[in-house]
Design a protein around this motif. Sequence first.
Motif, PDB file in Angstrom:
ATOM      1  N   GLY A  57       0.740  -0.950  -0.185  1.00 46.91           N
ATOM      2  CA  GLY A  57      -0.134  -0.099  -0.197  1.00 46.91           C
ATOM      3  C   GLY A  57       0.603   1.430   0.136  1.00 46.91           C
ATOM      4  O   GLY A  57       0.592   2.585   0.274  1.00 46.91           O
ATOM      5  N   SER A  58       2.209   1.113  -0.681  1.00 43.06           N
ATOM      6  CA  SER A  58       3.053   2.446  -0.461  1.00 43.06           C
ATOM      7  C   SER A  58       4.045   2.393  -1.384  1.00 43.06           C
ATOM      8  O   SER A  58       4.177   1.192  -1.050  1.00 43.06           O
ATOM      9  CB  SER A  58       3.814   2.296   0.932  1.00 43.06           C
ATOM     10  OG  SER A  58       4.108   3.757   0.765  1.00 43.06           O
ATOM     11  N   THR A  59       4.276   3.882  -1.799  1.00 43.52           N
ATOM     12  CA  THR A  59       5.655   3.625  -2.080  1.00 43.52           C
ATOM     13  C   THR A  59       6.843   3.372  -1.461  1.00 43.52           C
ATOM     14  O   THR A  59       8.446   4.159  -2.084  1.00 43.52           O
ATOM     15  CB  THR A  59       5.237   3.894  -3.414  1.00 43.52           C
ATOM     16  OG1 THR A  59       5.605   5.937  -3.399  1.00 43.52           O
ATOM     17  CG2 THR A  59       5.091   3.287  -5.167  1.00 43.52           C
ATOM     18  N   ALA A  65       9.449  -1.099   4.534  1.00 38.88           N
ATOM     19  CA  ALA A  65      10.880  -2.183   4.473  1.00 38.88           C
ATOM     20  C   ALA A  65      10.564  -2.924   5.520  1.00 38.88           C
ATOM     21  O   ALA A  65       9.922  -3.639   5.971  1.00 38.88           O
ATOM     22  CB  ALA A  65      11.980  -1.069   4.826  1.00 38.88           C
ATOM     23  N   PRO A  66       9.476  -1.602   7.120  1.00 32.76           N
ATOM     24  CA  PRO A  66       8.795  -2.364   7.783  1.00 32.76           C
ATOM     25  C   PRO A  66       7.499  -3.473   7.712  1.00 32.76           C
ATOM     26  O   PRO A  66       7.534  -4.120   7.780  1.00 32.76           O
ATOM     27  CB  PRO A  66       8.150  -1.412   8.719  1.00 32.76           C
ATOM     28  CG  PRO A  66       9.253  -0.087   8.400  1.00 32.76           C
ATOM     29  CD  PRO A  66       9.552  -0.529   6.830  1.00 32.76           C
ATOM     30  N   ALA A  67       6.954  -2.869   6.290  1.00 32.45           N
ATOM     31  CA  ALA A  67       5.483  -3.850   5.994  1.00 32.45           C
ATOM     32  C   ALA A  67       6.855  -5.277   5.510  1.00 32.45           C
ATOM     33  O   ALA A  67       5.971  -6.271   5.678  1.00 32.45           O
ATOM     34  CB  ALA A  67       5.108  -3.565   4.783  1.00 32.45           C
ATOM     35  N   LEU A  68       7.582  -5.206   4.560  1.00 28.83           N
ATOM     36  CA  LEU A  68       8.702  -6.494   4.312  1.00 28.83           C
ATOM     37  C   LEU A  68       8.353  -7.226   5.769  1.00 28.83           C
ATOM     38  O   LEU A  68       9.085  -8.223   5.594  1.00 28.83           O
ATOM     39  CB  LEU A  68       9.119  -5.932   3.548  1.00 28.83           C
ATOM     40  CG  LEU A  68       8.737  -5.699   1.966  1.00 28.83           C
ATOM     41  CD1 LEU A  68       9.533  -4.843   0.403  1.00 28.83           C
ATOM     42  CD2 LEU A  68       7.342  -6.172   1.025  1.00 28.83           C
ATOM     43  N   ARG A  69       9.248  -6.451   6.442  1.00 28.06           N
ATOM     44  CA  ARG A  69       9.716  -7.349   6.835  1.00 28.06           C
ATOM     45  C   ARG A  69       8.490  -7.852   7.854  1.00 28.06           C
ATOM     46  O   ARG A  69       8.705  -9.266   8.383  1.00 28.06           O
ATOM     47  CB  ARG A  69      10.672  -6.297   8.587  1.00 28.06           C
ATOM     48  CG  ARG A  69      11.090  -6.737   9.573  1.00 28.06           C
ATOM     49  CD  ARG A  69      11.684  -5.412  10.166  1.00 28.06           C
ATOM     50  NE  ARG A  69      13.313  -4.990   9.516  1.00 28.06           N
ATOM     51  CZ  ARG A  69      13.074  -3.948   8.676  1.00 28.06           C
ATOM     52  NH1 ARG A  69      12.285  -2.382   9.360  1.00 28.06           N
ATOM     53  NH2 ARG A  69      14.698  -3.792   8.490  1.00 28.06           N
ATOM     54  N   ALA A  70       7.680  -7.465   8.719  1.00 25.98           N
ATOM     55  CA  ALA A  70       6.641  -8.044   9.026  1.00 25.98           C
ATOM     56  C   ALA A  70       5.735  -8.555   8.176  1.00 25.98           C
ATOM     57  O   ALA A  70       5.617  -9.609   9.208  1.00 25.98           O
ATOM     58  CB  ALA A  70       5.562  -7.222   9.190  1.00 25.98           C
ATOM     59  N   LEU A  72       7.362 -11.057   5.644  1.00 29.98           N
ATOM     60  CA  LEU A  72       8.527 -11.762   4.970  1.00 29.98           C
ATOM     61  C   LEU A  72       9.202 -12.277   6.495  1.00 29.98           C
ATOM     62  O   LEU A  72       9.599 -13.380   5.804  1.00 29.98           O
ATOM     63  CB  LEU A  72       9.455 -11.500   4.301  1.00 29.98           C
ATOM     64  CG  LEU A  72       8.095 -10.770   3.113  1.00 29.98           C
ATOM     65  CD1 LEU A  72       8.700 -10.360   1.332  1.00 29.98           C
ATOM     66  CD2 LEU A  72       7.001 -11.620   2.522  1.00 29.98           C
ATOM     67  N   GLU A  73       9.919 -11.443   7.202  1.00 32.13           N
ATOM     68  CA  GLU A  73      10.212 -12.449   8.246  1.00 32.13           C
ATOM     69  C   GLU A  73      11.910 -12.641   7.522  1.00 32.13           C
ATOM     70  O   GLU A  73      12.692 -13.659   8.250  1.00 32.13           O
ATOM     71  CB  GLU A  73      10.245 -13.585   9.261  1.00 32.13           C
ATOM     72  CG  GLU A  73       8.806 -12.321   9.806  1.00 32.13           C
ATOM     73  CD  GLU A  73       7.889 -13.534  10.482  1.00 32.13           C
ATOM     74  OE1 GLU A  73       8.235 -15.075  10.535  1.00 32.13           O
ATOM     75  OE2 GLU A  73       6.675 -13.212  11.171  1.00 32.13           O
ATOM     76  N   GLY A  74      12.268 -12.136   6.697  1.00 32.49           N
ATOM     77  CA  GLY A  74      13.764 -12.838   5.991  1.00 32.49           C
ATOM     78  C   GLY A  74      14.193 -12.052   5.271  1.00 32.49           C
ATOM     79  O   GLY A  74      13.163 -11.097   4.164  1.00 32.49           O
ATOM     80  N   PRO A  75      15.391 -12.053   4.346  1.00 32.40           N
ATOM     81  CA  PRO A  75      15.598 -10.887   4.031  1.00 32.40           C
ATOM     82  C   PRO A  75      15.305 -11.224   1.943  1.00 32.40           C
ATOM     83  O   PRO A  75      14.912 -11.310   1.766  1.00 32.40           O
ATOM     84  CB  PRO A  75      17.269 -11.457   3.107  1.00 32.40           C
ATOM     85  CG  PRO A  75      17.041 -13.204   3.473  1.00 32.40           C
ATOM     86  CD  PRO A  75      15.898 -13.341   4.211  1.00 32.40           C
ATOM     87  N   VAL A  76      15.149  -9.769   1.942  1.00 36.81           N
ATOM     88  CA  VAL A  76      14.860  -8.602   0.792  1.00 36.81           C
ATOM     89  C   VAL A  76      15.847  -7.773  -0.156  1.00 36.81           C
ATOM     90  O   VAL A  76      16.385  -7.201   1.013  1.00 36.81           O
ATOM     91  CB  VAL A  76      13.382  -8.414   0.789  1.00 36.81           C
ATOM     92  CG1 VAL A  76      12.393  -7.603  -0.563  1.00 36.81           C
ATOM     93  CG2 VAL A  76      12.418  -9.316   1.225  1.00 36.81           C
ATOM     94  N   VAL A  77      16.085  -7.754  -1.078  1.00 39.11           N
ATOM     95  CA  VAL A  77      17.186  -7.185  -1.789  1.00 39.11           C
ATOM     96  C   VAL A  77      15.811  -6.377  -2.878  1.00 39.11           C
ATOM     97  O   VAL A  77      15.071  -6.913  -3.873  1.00 39.11           O
ATOM     98  CB  VAL A  77      18.232  -7.710  -2.512  1.00 39.11           C
ATOM     99  CG1 VAL A  77      19.298  -6.968  -3.497  1.00 39.11           C
ATOM    100  CG2 VAL A  77      19.085  -8.490  -1.660  1.00 39.11           C
ATOM    101  N   ARG A  78      16.895  -4.887  -3.549  1.00 41.97           N
ATOM    102  CA  ARG A  78      16.153  -4.576  -4.689  1.00 41.97           C
ATOM    103  C   ARG A  78      17.264  -3.714  -5.391  1.00 41.97           C
ATOM    104  O   ARG A  78      17.445  -2.946  -4.851  1.00 41.97           O
ATOM    105  CB  ARG A  78      15.238  -3.158  -3.675  1.00 41.97           C
ATOM    106  CG  ARG A  78      14.888  -2.436  -4.984  1.00 41.97           C
ATOM    107  CD  ARG A  78      13.374  -1.613  -4.830  1.00 41.97           C
ATOM    108  NE  ARG A  78      12.798  -0.906  -5.983  1.00 41.97           N
ATOM    109  CZ  ARG A  78      11.944  -0.233  -5.925  1.00 41.97           C
ATOM    110  NH1 ARG A  78      12.041  -0.106  -4.552  1.00 41.97           N
ATOM    111  NH2 ARG A  78      11.622   0.398  -6.958  1.00 41.97           N
ATOM    112  N   ASP A  79      16.415  -4.194  -6.550  1.00 38.10           N
ATOM    113  CA  ASP A  79      17.425  -3.271  -7.390  1.00 38.10           C
ATOM    114  C   ASP A  79      16.883  -1.882  -7.833  1.00 38.10           C
ATOM    115  O   ASP A  79      15.824  -1.832  -8.249  1.00 38.10           O
ATOM    116  CB  ASP A  79      16.838  -4.162  -9.328  1.00 38.10           C
ATOM    117  CG  ASP A  79      18.495  -3.776 -10.185  1.00 38.10           C
ATOM    118  OD1 ASP A  79      18.655  -2.499  -9.899  1.00 38.10           O
ATOM    119  OD2 ASP A  79      17.680  -4.313 -10.589  1.00 38.10           O
ATOM    120  N   LEU A  80      18.490  -0.767  -7.688  1.00 36.94           N
ATOM    121  CA  LEU A  80      17.951   0.835  -7.712  1.00 36.94           C
ATOM    122  C   LEU A  80      18.260   0.877  -8.545  1.00 36.94           C
ATOM    123  O   LEU A  80      18.009   2.116  -8.967  1.00 36.94           O
ATOM    124  CB  LEU A  80      18.868   0.591  -6.505  1.00 36.94           C
ATOM    125  CG  LEU A  80      18.493   0.493  -5.088  1.00 36.94           C
ATOM    126  CD1 LEU A  80      19.846   1.123  -4.130  1.00 36.94           C
ATOM    127  CD2 LEU A  80      17.378   1.000  -4.905  1.00 36.94           C
TER     128      LEU A  80
END
Length: 156
Positions: A57-59, A65-70, A72-80
């Motif tokens: 629900g946001s960009t 970041a906090p939403a994904l942490r809550a 997925l509870e694991g590592p996420v990488v983003r292509d910048l």
Amino acid sequence: MTTQHDRRLIAKWLAEADPHPEAVWAAWETHGAALVPLGRRFDAIRVPAGRMHAAVGSTEPHIVAPALRAWLEGPVVRDLRSPQGPYYVLIPVDDVWAGAEERLSTNTLLGVPRPGQVSMLMRWIIEPQEPGHLCDPEYLRALLATADPLRAVGQR
């Protein structure tokens, strides 16, 4: 909180996904990110930015970041490299993925930043918390199941 010692152990674990971990360390020193082969230690699910942003629900990074942490509870990488750079959710090699998003595995290289470092190419949205700790693909599937209903509500 992840300590420098923890980050060193995590970096060692990530580098050893490559048959030549010294090449990963050298790339981290030079570029802040290294191409790491998938299919040995972990795989990745590539999620388009628009889909991930719709699901949370946001960009805004301070919300994503906090939403994904809550969730997925694991590592996420983003292509910048572009504003629409995809997210890469790291999952165990032997876990099943039945979602529409592309699973990347053997014969694929993923740009991985060194834990605790900033890279201009890739960024940890969620750093690994310990060696071998990865996302459960079922958590990702549940998160992405919210994307389409939230997008439809937003278009009303």
